[in-house]
Design a protein around this motif. Structure first.
Motif, mmCIF file in Angstrom:
data_model
loop_
_atom_site.group_PDB
_atom_site.id
_atom_site.type_symbol
_atom_site.label_atom_id
_atom_site.label_comp_id
_atom_site.label_asym_id
_atom_site.label_seq_id
_atom_site.Cartn_x
_atom_site.Cartn_y
_atom_site.Cartn_z
ATOM 1 N N ASP A 7 0.840 -1.204 0.000
ATOM 2 C CA ASP A 7 0.000 0.000 0.000
ATOM 3 C C ASP A 7 0.875 1.254 0.000
ATOM 4 O O ASP A 7 2.014 1.235 0.475
ATOM 5 N N LEU A 8 0.279 2.338 -0.512
ATOM 6 C CA LEU A 8 0.955 3.631 -0.522
ATOM 7 C C LEU A 8 0.507 4.408 0.714
ATOM 8 O O LEU A 8 -0.679 4.403 1.053
ATOM 9 N N ALA A 9 1.451 5.063 1.359
ATOM 10 C CA ALA A 9 1.082 5.866 2.529
ATOM 11 C C ALA A 9 1.965 7.100 2.581
ATOM 12 O O ALA A 9 3.036 7.145 1.960
ATOM 13 N N VAL A 10 1.493 8.087 3.313
ATOM 14 C CA VAL A 10 2.299 9.269 3.548
ATOM 15 C C VAL A 10 2.715 9.250 5.009
ATOM 16 O O VAL A 10 1.880 9.037 5.897
ATOM 17 N N VAL A 11 4.012 9.418 5.235
ATOM 18 C CA VAL A 11 4.499 9.539 6.599
ATOM 19 C C VAL A 11 4.664 11.037 6.848
ATOM 20 O O VAL A 11 5.465 11.706 6.196
ATOM 21 N N TRP A 12 3.831 11.564 7.736
ATOM 22 C CA TRP A 12 3.839 13.015 8.026
ATOM 23 C C TRP A 12 4.393 13.211 9.424
ATOM 24 O O TRP A 12 3.792 12.761 10.411
ATOM 25 N N ILE A 13 5.561 13.859 9.502
ATOM 26 C CA ILE A 13 6.169 14.120 10.820
ATOM 27 C C ILE A 13 5.904 15.574 11.208
ATOM 28 O O ILE A 13 5.487 15.870 12.318
ATOM 29 N N ASP A 14 6.140 16.492 10.267
ATOM 30 C CA ASP A 14 5.777 17.899 10.414
ATOM 31 C C ASP A 14 5.712 18.465 8.991
ATOM 32 O O ASP A 14 6.033 17.752 8.038
ATOM 33 N N VAL A 18 7.593 15.321 5.038
ATOM 34 C CA VAL A 18 6.452 14.579 4.499
ATOM 35 C C VAL A 18 7.018 13.588 3.488
ATOM 36 O O VAL A 18 7.721 13.984 2.561
ATOM 37 N N TYR A 19 6.741 12.312 3.674
ATOM 38 C CA TYR A 19 7.370 11.295 2.817
ATOM 39 C C TYR A 19 6.297 10.381 2.239
ATOM 40 O O TYR A 19 5.440 9.878 2.969
ATOM 41 N N LEU A 20 6.398 10.176 0.935
ATOM 42 C CA LEU A 20 5.474 9.274 0.252
ATOM 43 C C LEU A 20 6.157 7.915 0.172
ATOM 44 O O LEU A 20 7.253 7.822 -0.385
ATOM 45 N N ILE A 59 0.602 8.379 10.003
ATOM 46 C CA ILE A 59 0.462 7.623 8.755
ATOM 47 C C ILE A 59 -0.798 8.123 8.061
ATOM 48 O O ILE A 59 -1.907 7.947 8.571
ATOM 49 N N MET A 60 -0.609 8.781 6.922
ATOM 50 C CA MET A 60 -1.724 9.480 6.283
ATOM 51 C C MET A 60 -2.072 8.877 4.937
ATOM 52 O O MET A 60 -1.218 8.302 4.251
ATOM 53 N N ILE A 67 0.960 13.967 -1.941
ATOM 54 C CA ILE A 67 1.755 13.442 -3.065
ATOM 55 C C ILE A 67 2.643 14.569 -3.591
ATOM 56 O O ILE A 67 3.826 14.389 -3.866
ATOM 57 N N TYR A 68 2.074 15.772 -3.674
ATOM 58 C CA TYR A 68 2.837 16.945 -4.109
ATOM 59 C C TYR A 68 4.058 17.160 -3.206
ATOM 60 O O TYR A 68 5.178 17.362 -3.679
ATOM 61 N N ASP A 69 3.848 17.073 -1.891
ATOM 62 C CA ASP A 69 4.964 17.280 -0.955
ATOM 63 C C ASP A 69 5.995 16.157 -1.035
ATOM 64 O O ASP A 69 7.194 16.389 -0.888
ATOM 65 N N GLY A 70 5.522 14.947 -1.251
ATOM 66 C CA GLY A 70 6.413 13.802 -1.115
ATOM 67 C C GLY A 70 7.035 13.296 -2.409
ATOM 68 O O GLY A 70 7.908 12.436 -2.382
#
Ligand SMILES: C[S@@+](CC[C@H](N)C(=O)[O-])C[C@H]1O[C@@H](n2cnc3c(N)ncnc32)[C@H](O)[C@@H]1O
Length: 261
Positions: A7-14, A18-20, A59-60, A67-70
């Motif tokens: 699965d695809l996820a975004v890891v958002w720390i601040d 932001v990591y895809l 986990i977002m 996606i833009y950020d990551g």
């Protein structure tokens, strides 16, 4: 929804971290705030938070703004504020078939593919192989490969398609594509162009007019971000101050070119 392998996820720390990521067992994400093992994420749900050594990783769901950020982007990608307007003006809807150039890092491609749905298609051209390879990986990562056709080519010379709903151009000399765009569009189909400088606006606008497009408009969209603090709320003093201009037009149908004069 419980997250599974692949699965695809975004890891958002601040906001700056932001990591895809694709959840691959045995792999981890290393950041200056700590490491996150994907084995600990598999089995969790979007919205869950996991403690890392110097903070928390949320986990977002991979919404377009994340996606833009990551996304890995070797070329300048279009900004969300411009993309939103471009899609609105294009009339794009589920099932639309659109042609885009150039592909670049593929962020516009991904946005278009997202909104035109499973039955739609983006045919995206770029003159550079390396750009298309990177964009292919980005599109694949977000699971939209079925909706995108990549073509290497110079759209000033040739576009193979016909009966297209919309043409999107983000490239240095879009005025040299006006004729090809007119030819491949359906009657009343739309052209949407993004350019960063005013002289490009003029050349593009006049070329669309010459090619019998109607309802031509050129706009600039201004977006101002605010810092919000008690008794100190005001526009931010730093940030993106200029992106570019959007020019839109519509292919005339028989007899309608006189109306635009
Ligand atoms: C600014 S980037 C596009 C960024 C893209 N919109 C995004 O959001 O990722 C411009 C791209 O246009 C491509 N390009 C320039 N001239 C072109 C042409 N005549 N035909 C096709 N692609 C072209 C470049 O190679 C480059 O990758």
């Amino acid at each position: 929804m419980v997250l599974r392998e692949g699965d695809l996820a975004v890891v958002w720390i601040d906001p700056r971290r932001v990591y895809l990521v694709k959840l691959t067992p045995g792999k981890k994400l290393d950041t200056d705030k700590g490491s996150l093992s994907f084995d600990d994420v598999i089995g969790k749900e979007y919205g869950d938070a996991i403690e890392i050594s110097k903070g928390r990783a949320f986990i977002m769901y991979p919404y377009l703004d994340y996606i833009y950020d990551g996304l890995h982007r070797p070329s300048q990608v279009l900004y969300p504020k411009d993309i939103g307007y471009m899609i609105f003006k294009s009339g794009l809807r589920p099932g639309s078939v659109v042609v885009e150039a150039g592909t670049g890092s593929g962020f516009l491609t991904i946005s278009l593919a997202h909104f035109l749905g499973e039955s739609g298609k983006v045919i995206t051209y770029d003159i550079r192989d390396d750009m298309q390879e990177r964009a292919k990986r980005n599109v694949e990562l977000v699971g939209l490969s079925d909706r995108v056709v990549f073509k290497k080519g110079d759209v000033r010379e040739r576009i193979e398609e016909e009966n297209i709903d919309s043409v999107f151009l983000d490239m240095p000399d879009p005025w040299l594509v006006a004729e090809n765009a007119y030819r491949i569009l359906k009657p009343a189909g739309t052209i949407v162009v993004f350019v960063p400088t005013v002289d490009q606006v003029e050349k593009t606008f006049l070329s669309l007019k010459k090619c019998r497009f109607i309802d031509i408009e050129a706009v600039e969209l201004l977006l101002r971000e605010y810092q919000v603090k008690e008794n100190a709320t005001r526009p931010r003093s730093i940030g993106v101050t200029h992106t570019g201009y959007v020019i839109t037009g519509r292919k005339s149908i028989k007899g309608s070119s006189e109306i635009s004069e």
